[in-house]
Design an enzyme around this catalytic site. Sequence first.
Site, PDB file in Angstrom:
ATOM      1  N   LYS A  11       2.594 -27.849   2.538  1.00  0.00           N
ATOM      2  CA  LYS A  11       3.298 -28.297   2.616  1.00  0.00           C
ATOM      3  C   LYS A  11       3.988 -27.529   0.967  1.00  0.00           C
ATOM      4  O   LYS A  11       3.231 -28.302  -0.052  1.00  0.00           O
ATOM      5  CB  LYS A  11       3.642 -29.938   2.482  1.00  0.00           C
ATOM      6  CG  LYS A  11       5.337 -29.564   3.065  1.00  0.00           C
ATOM      7  CD  LYS A  11       5.875 -31.284   3.154  1.00  0.00           C
ATOM      8  CE  LYS A  11       6.987 -31.147   2.747  1.00  0.00           C
ATOM      9  NZ  LYS A  11       7.631 -32.781   2.523  1.00  0.00           N
ATOM     10  N   GLU A  58      18.083 -39.448  -1.699  1.00  0.00           N
ATOM     11  CA  GLU A  58      16.780 -40.091  -1.509  1.00  0.00           C
ATOM     12  C   GLU A  58      16.588 -40.939  -3.086  1.00  0.00           C
ATOM     13  O   GLU A  58      16.767 -40.318  -3.920  1.00  0.00           O
ATOM     14  CB  GLU A  58      15.974 -39.007  -1.574  1.00  0.00           C
ATOM     15  CG  GLU A  58      14.609 -38.944  -1.728  1.00  0.00           C
ATOM     16  CD  GLU A  58      13.447 -38.520  -1.546  1.00  0.00           C
ATOM     17  OE1 GLU A  58      14.115 -37.370  -1.417  1.00  0.00           O
ATOM     18  OE2 GLU A  58      12.470 -38.127  -1.971  1.00  0.00           O
ATOM     19  N   SER A 110      14.348 -33.547   8.425  1.00  0.00           N
ATOM     20  CA  SER A 110      15.873 -33.127   9.174  1.00  0.00           C
ATOM     21  C   SER A 110      16.598 -32.934  10.300  1.00  0.00           C
ATOM     22  O   SER A 110      15.461 -32.144  10.513  1.00  0.00           O
ATOM     23  CB  SER A 110      16.213 -32.822   7.050  1.00  0.00           C
ATOM     24  OG  SER A 110      15.906 -32.646   6.338  1.00  0.00           O
ATOM     25  N   GLU A 170      19.130 -25.550   7.465  1.00  0.00           N
ATOM     26  CA  GLU A 170      19.067 -27.268   7.305  1.00  0.00           C
ATOM     27  C   GLU A 170      18.982 -26.934   6.424  1.00  0.00           C
ATOM     28  O   GLU A 170      20.410 -27.939   5.981  1.00  0.00           O
ATOM     29  CB  GLU A 170      17.220 -27.221   7.065  1.00  0.00           C
ATOM     30  CG  GLU A 170      17.167 -28.761   6.832  1.00  0.00           C
ATOM     31  CD  GLU A 170      15.555 -28.910   6.696  1.00  0.00           C
ATOM     32  OE1 GLU A 170      14.944 -29.081   7.862  1.00  0.00           O
ATOM     33  OE2 GLU A 170      15.199 -29.633   5.993  1.00  0.00           O
TER      34      GLU A 170
END
Length: 416
Positions: A178, A223, A241, A403
């Site tokens: 990732k 967060e 998301s 996004e």
Amino acid sequence: MSEPAAVLPALTVRTLALDEIGPLVPLLDPRDPLLFVRRGQGVAGFGEAVRLEFTGEDRMREASAAWRELVSLSEVSDAVDLPGTGLIALGSFAFSRDSAATSVLIVPSVIVGRRDGKAWITRIVTTGSDAPDAPVPTPTAFGPEYRISLLPGAMKAEAFTAAVDSAIAAIAAGTVRKVVIARDLVGHLPEGADLRRVLSDLAVGYPDCFTYSVNGFIGSSPETLVRVDHGEVSARVLAGSIGRGSDADSDQDAAVALATSTKDLDEHAFALASVLRVLEPHSNTLMASELPFTLKLPNLWHLASDVEGRLSDGSSSLDLIAALHPTAAVAGAPTGEAMDLIEQLEPFDRGRYAGPVGWVGANGDGEWAVALRCAHVSSTGRITAYAGAGIVVGSEPERELAETKMKFRPIVEAFR
Ligand SMILES: C=C(O[C@H]1C=CC=C(C(=O)O)[C@@H]1O)C(=O)O
């Protein structure tokens, strides 16, 4: 660190209860506001009793050591005794060890705060100073309105989708599992513009986020990197998301699609695992729910996991941010490889975007958010906003671009 421990001043700190003080934002300095609030609770700072600056790999560990030293030299009387009372510093740290951005801890001369229906003022002076008590800050009218458009900066849309393509190729090649790729928007703040307008929009529009302003760096983050409160440690991990629907049905469909998306659940699992791995040595009662929940924000849905436990080793919140940063929610996995890839693919220094922002108290307790949905405003008025997206197997460049547009919304709309 710019200020060696040997020259840290001895401080005298007094916290007193205040009658209700109203909203904190109108009290702030219009040009250099210091703020960390959520749902109207938190702290506002005025002036600077001490500023500590840090750079490089050990910036957070050095901050932790310097803070312990400063606390040991201070005499604190605290008639309120709530999180945020007594001696505190507000802080903001650069994302990368190689960043040109300076990380700071600022001890204001005056702090006004509110929590659990109680308000207070803390005055901080160098011990021995015979200056009269600083007055309680009072609200002032906001300066003239302004509207600023934030436009693509060093990384335009096509460059972003190309970087996402490269990230997908790196994942396919097994370099990373990732990686979070960000892009920037830029604008210019007119001279003398009142930054409290932006903070007020953020705080009103995103009440469940931490609205912050530290040393020209402002934003509204959903967060929680870490909170430490009397031996309890907690975090709210976000990753994954989807945009809000345009009506109740499509909004519900969006939340369900997010909660069942393998790509988003994978992306989330990396972020949660990175936080659990780091916190586990500090707590043997650490708990997170088995599945993430969907967190509703005005601009999007996130997958979220709350983590809680009891600290077993007396770590301070600064010790924990040093250990946790950068989580896989803002860097990727494995961390080192993801950081190298970010360095290669992003044509800018992230500065303090995606670094820890928050406050620390004399006993090490504190509240630190991941600095998301934010912009840096330089001393010359240059505004740079940042937003990123986690790339994993199954990511599509155009969707990741969309996004980031949703993630820019809070800060873009607050300036417009
Ligand atoms: C990197 C950002 O968001 C992180 C936090 C929540 C969801 C994220 C995501 O779905 O990609 C990111 O991991 C950003 O807002 O710039």
